[in-house]
Design an enzyme around this catalytic site. Structure first.
Site, PDB file in Angstrom:
ATOM      1  N   SER A 139       0.841  -1.197   0.000  1.00  0.00           N
ATOM      2  CA  SER A 139       0.000   0.000   0.000  1.00  0.00           C
ATOM      3  C   SER A 139       0.879   1.251   0.000  1.00  0.00           C
ATOM      4  CB  SER A 139      -0.955  -0.049   1.195  1.00  0.00           C
ATOM      5  OG  SER A 139      -1.982   0.909   1.078  1.00  0.00           O
ATOM      6  N   GLU A 233      -9.945  -3.140  -6.044  1.00  0.00           N
ATOM      7  CA  GLU A 233      -9.419  -2.055  -5.216  1.00  0.00           C
ATOM      8  C   GLU A 233      -9.283  -0.771  -6.019  1.00  0.00           C
ATOM      9  OE1 GLU A 233      -5.293  -2.338  -3.913  1.00  0.00           O
ATOM     10  OE2 GLU A 233      -5.228  -4.383  -4.676  1.00  0.00           O
ATOM     11  N   HIS A 263      -7.563  -5.264  -1.485  1.00  0.00           N
ATOM     12  CA  HIS A 263      -6.309  -4.570  -1.217  1.00  0.00           C
ATOM     13  C   HIS A 263      -5.396  -5.403  -0.313  1.00  0.00           C
ATOM     14  CE1 HIS A 263      -3.768  -1.046  -0.858  1.00  0.00           C
ATOM     15  NE2 HIS A 263      -3.872  -1.031   0.455  1.00  0.00           N
TER      16      HIS A 263
END
Length: 292
Positions: A139, A233, A263
């Site tokens: 991320s 996502e 995600h």
């Protein structure tokens, strides 16, 4: 990903409430992820790296040459070295390479470029110790890993052997089409969630700065990249555009897109078959690059 696996994974995550303070978000994130069991074969050893707290993630038998520098996710405002260890440990176990997870400074208390400065300082210390380094992150940590490569090249440093990016957030200007087209499909984030984190991180600074949004950097000369992302996502386009940009810059890039996966689906190793398969591909990538 089977329908049952998808529903099971989606049932463990949900869109958080907007408007929470960073402290509230950190507490909730830590409650979910800061105490997850890592396995009896894992020892966490506190250390300082680049002037920041970090954790050596030591897995029994993971004693090959090299080190994985792991940068945790959390929108640049939550998460820790301990939450990063949840993903660093299985990668270390699968590759046989020890890892270290970094506690870089968080926004909004320490906005951009504090996280980049911390990652670069940590990388420089590993280089000074003669380590062969693979950078990995998820991320925001995936975007930070890419920014680290750009910052290291700018500083004239030898570059890492390779980088592994799980669902990387590479564009804090939020210009990807999937930021809207995947908003209903994404069980974890919406544009509004990402904007909140982006505002904390960059504030009034340019969100398209190459170290804040390394998608817009010149990627020429960067080491091989492995990008893994789920189709469910809002950050899907951050990975797709990065793969194209890297390829056009003659960077060796591999892209895994897992249909229906949320995600950072790698968190669901042992629950979702694609998570284990993705880990195997990441391990093979790291092993091959270190051998090269």
């Amino acid at each position: 990903m089977s329908r049952q696996e998808r529903e099971q994974a989606r049932g463990l995550i949900s869109k958080g409430d907007l408007g929470q303070t960073p402290a509230q978000q950190r507490a909730g994130f830590d409650e979910l992820f800061a105490d997850r069991p890592l396995g009896d074969d894992v020892t966490l050893r506190p250390r300082t790296l680049g002037g920041r707290p970090a954790l050596d993630v030591l897995v029994e038998g993971a004693d090959r040459d090299g080190v994985i520098l792991y940068l945790h996710g959390g929108g640049y405002s939550i998460g820790s070295a301990r939450t990063g260890a949840n993903l660093a440990a299985p990668l270390a176990r699968s590759t046989g390479v020890p890892a270290v997870s970094l506690d870089y400074r968080l926004a909004p208390e320490d906005p951009f470029p504090a996280a980049v400065d911390d990652a670069l300082a940590a990388y420089e210390e590993l280089l000074a110790a003669g380590q062969k380094v693979v950078v990995a992150g998820d991320s925001a940590g995936g975007g930070l890993a890419l920014a680290l490569l750009v910052a290291a090249r700018r500083a004239g440093l030898p570059l890492p052997v390779a980088a592994v990016l799980y669902s990387p957030w590479t564009d804090v200007s939020l210009s990807g089409g999937s930021m809207d087209s995947r908003g209903e499909f994404d069980p974890l984030f919406s544009r509004a969630h990402m904007k909140e984190s982006a505002d904390w991180y960059v504030g009034a600074q340019d969100p398209r700065d190459e170290l804040a949004s390394p998608l817009f950097a010149d990627l020429t000369g960067l080491p091989p990249l492995l990008i893994q992302v789920g189709s469910a996502e809002v950050l899907l386009d951050d990975s797709l555009r990065l793969a194209v940009q890297a390829a056009e810059s003659e960077v060796d890039v591999s892209l895994d897109v897992v249909a229906g996966a949320p995600h950072v689906f790698q968190y669901f190793v042992g629950m979702v078959s694609e998570a284990g398969e993705a880990l195997e591909r990441a391990a093979a990538f790291v092993t091959r690059r270190l051998a090269d």
